[in-house]
Design an enzyme around this catalytic site. Structure first.
Site, PDB file in Angstrom:
ATOM      1  N   LYS A 166      40.118  21.023  13.568  1.00  0.00           N
ATOM      2  CA  LYS A 166      40.395  19.686  14.097  1.00  0.00           C
ATOM      3  C   LYS A 166      39.335  18.659  13.702  1.00  0.00           C
ATOM      4  O   LYS A 166      39.666  17.501  13.405  1.00  0.00           O
ATOM      5  CB  LYS A 166      40.526  19.737  15.618  1.00  0.00           C
ATOM      6  CG  LYS A 166      41.802  20.399  16.111  1.00  0.00           C
ATOM      7  CD  LYS A 166      41.899  20.292  17.624  1.00  0.00           C
ATOM      8  CE  LYS A 166      43.189  20.892  18.143  1.00  0.00           C
ATOM      9  NZ  LYS A 166      43.333  20.709  19.598  1.00  0.00           N
ATOM     10  N   ALA A 192      32.850  21.378  26.946  1.00  0.00           N
ATOM     11  CA  ALA A 192      32.377  20.186  26.242  1.00  0.00           C
ATOM     12  C   ALA A 192      32.747  20.220  24.764  1.00  0.00           C
ATOM     13  O   ALA A 192      32.131  19.531  23.949  1.00  0.00           O
ATOM     14  CB  ALA A 192      30.858  20.056  26.406  1.00  0.00           C
ATOM     15  N   TYR A 243      47.548  29.135  27.443  1.00  0.00           N
ATOM     16  CA  TYR A 243      48.887  29.538  27.875  1.00  0.00           C
ATOM     17  C   TYR A 243      49.202  31.000  27.561  1.00  0.00           C
ATOM     18  O   TYR A 243      50.340  31.436  27.717  1.00  0.00           O
ATOM     19  CB  TYR A 243      49.962  28.624  27.279  1.00  0.00           C
ATOM     20  CG  TYR A 243      50.026  28.594  25.767  1.00  0.00           C
ATOM     21  CD1 TYR A 243      50.766  29.529  25.053  1.00  0.00           C
ATOM     22  CD2 TYR A 243      49.355  27.612  25.053  1.00  0.00           C
ATOM     23  CE1 TYR A 243      50.834  29.506  23.672  1.00  0.00           C
ATOM     24  CE2 TYR A 243      49.417  27.564  23.671  1.00  0.00           C
ATOM     25  CZ  TYR A 243      50.155  28.513  22.990  1.00  0.00           C
ATOM     26  OH  TYR A 243      50.221  28.482  21.616  1.00  0.00           O
TER      27      TYR A 243
END
Length: 266
Positions: free
Chosen positions: A67, A130, A207
């Site tokens: 990311k 964080a 999940y």
């Protein structure tokens, strides 16, 4: 021409994104496909993004560990992705790469779906962690008007996040006044849920399993629990709209995902 999109991460075999987006593609009757991509390292991810820049791909959802690299490779970055310091969505248009983040909107959608009575405006919220997921949560909740505090084992990382996103740094005592506690860690948090308010809401971004130990402990106390699958579907909706130019069809993708997970919980 067939629109080609997908999700990139490592590991990626567990990702439910192809199932979710594929169901929407089929329901909408689109000439499109959505694939998994598992680059082995940053070099392979960069090569995949280069294919997008060359016009081979319409876009990519991006998950760990790429990311931050996705943000760095972009030519244009949305304010939300800039605040998060990472991107989970890349769009390729005329040789340019546009980066965005839908993680925060996914979190807010999950809260609206599974904790509709919660209004975070001017409420105390504690985010556990964080990292990149925590940054997305803090950014979205701050925009929504919450008073967000970050609780992390390494205080220096919490302080850096707090400075960037106008949050505060929490100690464990902050849990006792929180209206919402968000677990943005990839592991079960080591906190005492007995100190939470009786009306507190807890959300776990994980999940697998659907009911994590964190959510199970919250449920045992009678607290409202919000699962990570609701957040996954919530972030997928704006991603689909950005990738394919239409809103996702109103079909029950949650049930499809639950079946894939082997879960029976509604």
């Amino acid at each position: 021409m067939t629109l080609i999109a997908g999700v990139a991460g490592q590991p990626i075999a567990h990702s439910l994104s192809p199932l979710i987006h594929g169901a929407w593609i089929e329901a909408a009757g689109l000439d499109a496909v959505y694939h998994r991509h598992g680059p082995a390292d940053e070099a392979e991810f960069a090569a995949l993004v280069a294919r997008g820049r060359a016009g081979e791909l319409r876009g990519l959802n991006v998950t760990a560990p790429f990311k931050q690299q996705a943000l760095a490779l972009a030519d244009a970055v949305s304010p939300v992705a800039w605040a998060c310091g990472s991107a989970n969505l890349l769009l390729f248009e005329r040789g340019l790469i546009h980066a965005d983040s839908t993680d925060g909107s996914g979190l807010m959608a999950a809260l609206a779906e599974q904790a509709p009575a919660l209004d975070v405006r001017d409420k105390a919220v504690v985010v556990l962690g964080a990292g990149g997921a925590a940054r997305a949560a803090v950014a979205a909740l701050t925009v929504a008007g919450a008073r967000v505090a970050v609780l992390n084992r390494t205080r220096a990382r919490a302080e850096a996040l707090a400075v960037d996103l106008r949050a505060t740094v929490a100690d464990p005592s902050a849990l006792g006044t929180a209206a919402l506690v968000v677990n943005a860690l990839s592991v079960p948090p080591d906190i005492d849920l007995s100190v939470l308010r009786s009306d507190a809401v807890v959300l776990d971004m994980t999940y697998r399993p659907l009911v994590t130990p964190f959510l199970a402990a919250a449920g045992a106390r009678g607290l409202t629990a919000v699962d990570g699958l609701a957040m996954l579907v919530g972030q997928a909706r704006p991603s689909f709209a950005a990738l394919f130019g239409i809103a996702p069809p109103a079909i029950d993708v949650r049930s499809l995902a639950l079946a894939a997970l082997g879960e029976v919980t509604p």
